[in-house]
Design a protein around this motif. Structure first.
Motif, PDB file in Angstrom:
ATOM      1  N   LEU A  67       0.824  -1.209   0.000  1.00  0.00           N
ATOM      2  CA  LEU A  67       0.000   0.000   0.000  1.00  0.00           C
ATOM      3  C   LEU A  67       0.859   1.261   0.000  1.00  0.00           C
ATOM      4  O   LEU A  67       0.332   2.372   0.001  1.00  0.00           O
ATOM      5  N   HIS A  68       2.170   1.079   0.013  1.00  0.00           N
ATOM      6  CA  HIS A  68       3.104   2.212   0.023  1.00  0.00           C
ATOM      7  C   HIS A  68       4.010   2.100  -1.202  1.00  0.00           C
ATOM      8  O   HIS A  68       3.523   2.117  -2.312  1.00  0.00           O
ATOM      9  N   ASP A  69       5.280   1.927  -0.993  1.00  0.00           N
ATOM     10  CA  ASP A  69       6.242   1.883  -2.099  1.00  0.00           C
ATOM     11  C   ASP A  69       6.815   0.492  -2.334  1.00  0.00           C
ATOM     12  O   ASP A  69       7.889   0.362  -2.920  1.00  0.00           O
ATOM     13  N   GLY A  70       6.145  -0.537  -1.861  1.00  0.00           N
ATOM     14  CA  GLY A  70       6.641  -1.895  -2.058  1.00  0.00           C
ATOM     15  C   GLY A  70       8.006  -2.070  -1.431  1.00  0.00           C
ATOM     16  O   GLY A  70       8.276  -1.579  -0.333  1.00  0.00           O
ATOM     17  N   LEU A  71       8.883  -2.735  -2.141  1.00  0.00           N
ATOM     18  CA  LEU A  71      10.225  -2.999  -1.614  1.00  0.00           C
ATOM     19  C   LEU A  71      11.058  -1.727  -1.481  1.00  0.00           C
ATOM     20  O   LEU A  71      12.078  -1.718  -0.812  1.00  0.00           O
ATOM     21  N   ALA A  72      10.612  -0.638  -2.112  1.00  0.00           N
ATOM     22  CA  ALA A  72      11.311   0.654  -2.009  1.00  0.00           C
ATOM     23  C   ALA A  72      10.853   1.455  -0.788  1.00  0.00           C
ATOM     24  O   ALA A  72      11.281   2.589  -0.597  1.00  0.00           O
ATOM     25  N   THR A  73       9.994   0.881   0.046  1.00  0.00           N
ATOM     26  CA  THR A  73       9.515   1.561   1.246  1.00  0.00           C
ATOM     27  C   THR A  73      10.692   1.949   2.134  1.00  0.00           C
ATOM     28  O   THR A  73      11.556   1.120   2.427  1.00  0.00           O
ATOM     29  N   ASN A  74      10.723   3.206   2.533  1.00  0.00           N
ATOM     30  CA  ASN A  74      11.793   3.708   3.393  1.00  0.00           C
ATOM     31  C   ASN A  74      11.629   3.195   4.817  1.00  0.00           C
ATOM     32  O   ASN A  74      10.511   2.993   5.288  1.00  0.00           O
ATOM     33  N   LEU A  75      12.762   3.016   5.463  1.00  0.00           N
ATOM     34  CA  LEU A  75      12.796   2.559   6.853  1.00  0.00           C
ATOM     35  C   LEU A  75      13.547   3.566   7.704  1.00  0.00           C
ATOM     36  O   LEU A  75      14.412   4.292   7.204  1.00  0.00           O
ATOM     37  N   GLN A  76      13.213   3.582   8.978  1.00  0.00           N
ATOM     38  CA  GLN A  76      13.920   4.410   9.949  1.00  0.00           C
ATOM     39  C   GLN A  76      14.434   3.514  11.062  1.00  0.00           C
ATOM     40  O   GLN A  76      13.875   2.435  11.306  1.00  0.00           O
ATOM     41  N   ASP A  77      15.471   3.980  11.731  1.00  0.00           N
ATOM     42  CA  ASP A  77      16.005   3.220  12.857  1.00  0.00           C
ATOM     43  C   ASP A  77      14.881   2.852  13.811  1.00  0.00           C
ATOM     44  O   ASP A  77      14.017   3.669  14.118  1.00  0.00           O
ATOM     45  N   GLY A  78      14.875   1.620  14.246  1.00  0.00           N
ATOM     46  CA  GLY A  78      13.881   1.150  15.192  1.00  0.00           C
ATOM     47  C   GLY A  78      12.622   0.586  14.566  1.00  0.00           C
ATOM     48  O   GLY A  78      11.776   0.046  15.276  1.00  0.00           O
ATOM     49  N   ASP A  79      12.469   0.696  13.242  1.00  0.00           N
ATOM     50  CA  ASP A  79      11.291   0.118  12.589  1.00  0.00           C
ATOM     51  C   ASP A  79      11.288  -1.396  12.758  1.00  0.00           C
ATOM     52  O   ASP A  79      12.335  -2.025  12.939  1.00  0.00           O
ATOM     53  N   ILE A  80      10.096  -1.958  12.664  1.00  0.00           N
ATOM     54  CA  ILE A  80       9.929  -3.408  12.720  1.00  0.00           C
ATOM     55  C   ILE A  80       9.355  -3.878  11.391  1.00  0.00           C
ATOM     56  O   ILE A  80       8.299  -3.403  10.964  1.00  0.00           O
ATOM     57  N   VAL A  81      10.068  -4.779  10.739  1.00  0.00           N
ATOM     58  CA  VAL A  81       9.618  -5.391   9.486  1.00  0.00           C
ATOM     59  C   VAL A  81       9.133  -6.788   9.841  1.00  0.00           C
ATOM     60  O   VAL A  81       9.874  -7.581  10.420  1.00  0.00           O
ATOM     61  N   THR A  82       7.885  -7.055   9.490  1.00  0.00           N
ATOM     62  CA  THR A  82       7.302  -8.362   9.751  1.00  0.00           C
ATOM     63  C   THR A  82       7.050  -9.064   8.434  1.00  0.00           C
ATOM     64  O   THR A  82       6.437  -8.491   7.527  1.00  0.00           O
ATOM     65  N   ILE A  83       7.509 -10.311   8.330  1.00  0.00           N
ATOM     66  CA  ILE A  83       7.303 -11.126   7.142  1.00  0.00           C
ATOM     67  C   ILE A  83       6.257 -12.182   7.503  1.00  0.00           C
ATOM     68  O   ILE A  83       6.433 -12.929   8.455  1.00  0.00           O
ATOM     69  N   LEU A  84       5.174 -12.201   6.723  1.00  0.00           N
ATOM     70  CA  LEU A  84       4.095 -13.160   6.981  1.00  0.00           C
ATOM     71  C   LEU A  84       3.732 -13.893   5.695  1.00  0.00           C
ATOM     72  O   LEU A  84       3.252 -13.264   4.753  1.00  0.00           O
ATOM     73  N   PRO A  85       3.947 -15.191   5.656  1.00  0.00           N
ATOM     74  CA  PRO A  85       3.457 -15.945   4.499  1.00  0.00           C
ATOM     75  C   PRO A  85       1.936 -16.011   4.563  1.00  0.00           C
ATOM     76  O   PRO A  85       1.361 -16.053   5.650  1.00  0.00           O
ATOM     77  N   ALA A  86       1.305 -15.991   3.404  1.00  0.00           N
ATOM     78  CA  ALA A  86      -0.147 -16.119   3.362  1.00  0.00           C
ATOM     79  C   ALA A  86      -0.530 -17.503   3.878  1.00  0.00           C
ATOM     80  O   ALA A  86       0.186 -18.483   3.674  1.00  0.00           O
ATOM     81  N   LEU A  87      -1.653 -17.558   4.548  1.00  0.00           N
ATOM     82  CA  LEU A  87      -2.141 -18.845   5.045  1.00  0.00           C
ATOM     83  C   LEU A  87      -2.836 -19.595   3.917  1.00  0.00           C
ATOM     84  O   LEU A  87      -3.526 -18.990   3.104  1.00  0.00           O
ATOM     85  N   THR A  88      -2.634 -20.888   3.904  1.00  0.00           N
ATOM     86  CA  THR A  88      -3.304 -21.712   2.904  1.00  0.00           C
ATOM     87  C   THR A  88      -4.155 -22.761   3.613  1.00  0.00           C
ATOM     88  O   THR A  88      -3.784 -23.252   4.669  1.00  0.00           O
ATOM     89  N   ALA A  89      -5.264 -23.046   3.010  1.00  0.00           N
ATOM     90  CA  ALA A  89      -6.130 -24.090   3.568  1.00  0.00           C
ATOM     91  C   ALA A  89      -5.762 -25.418   2.922  1.00  0.00           C
ATOM     92  O   ALA A  89      -5.640 -25.520   1.712  1.00  0.00           O
ATOM     93  N   ASP A  90      -5.554 -26.415   3.725  1.00  0.00           N
ATOM     94  CA  ASP A  90      -5.189 -27.739   3.198  1.00  0.00           C
ATOM     95  C   ASP A  90      -6.385 -28.657   3.200  1.00  0.00           C
ATOM     96  O   ASP A  90      -7.262 -28.617   3.962  1.00  0.00           O
TER      97      ASP A  90
END
Length: 90
Positions: A67-90
């Motif tokens: 919703l912002h600049d994708g991988l070009a999103t700027n970061l600042q010291d202390g930011d938290i980047v969370t990586i979440l794989p999409a959930l899949t139904a088995d």
């Protein structure tokens, strides 16, 4: 102060089972490149052809980078980047 990256369970085998890692970077893409240097193979699980895979959600401080600049999103010291794989139904 570095950026904190929260690693999902599925990818912890690449980060020596670490749940959180601290890494430097001014953009999400730079953080991923530095993670790749320390944990080879992680980039291929996250991005392809310059974009995050559609089944990988990446947030900076609870804000979806798509919703912002994708991988070009700027970061600042202390930011938290969370990586979440999409959930899949088995």
């Amino acid at each position: 102060m570095p950026i904190t990256v929260i690693i999902p369970t599925r990818l912890r085998s690449l980060t020596n089972q670490q749940k959180r890692i601290a890494i430097e970077g001014v953009k999400v893409s730079e953080v991923i490149e530095r993670m790749e240097q320390q944990y080879p193979g992680i980039r291929a699980k996250l991005i392809f052809d310059g974009s995050a895979y559609h089944f990988i959600n990446i947030y900076v401080n609870d804000n979806d980078i798509r919703l912002h600049d994708g991988l070009a999103t700027n970061l600042q010291d202390g930011d938290i980047v969370t990586i979440l794989p999409a959930l899949t139904a088995d």
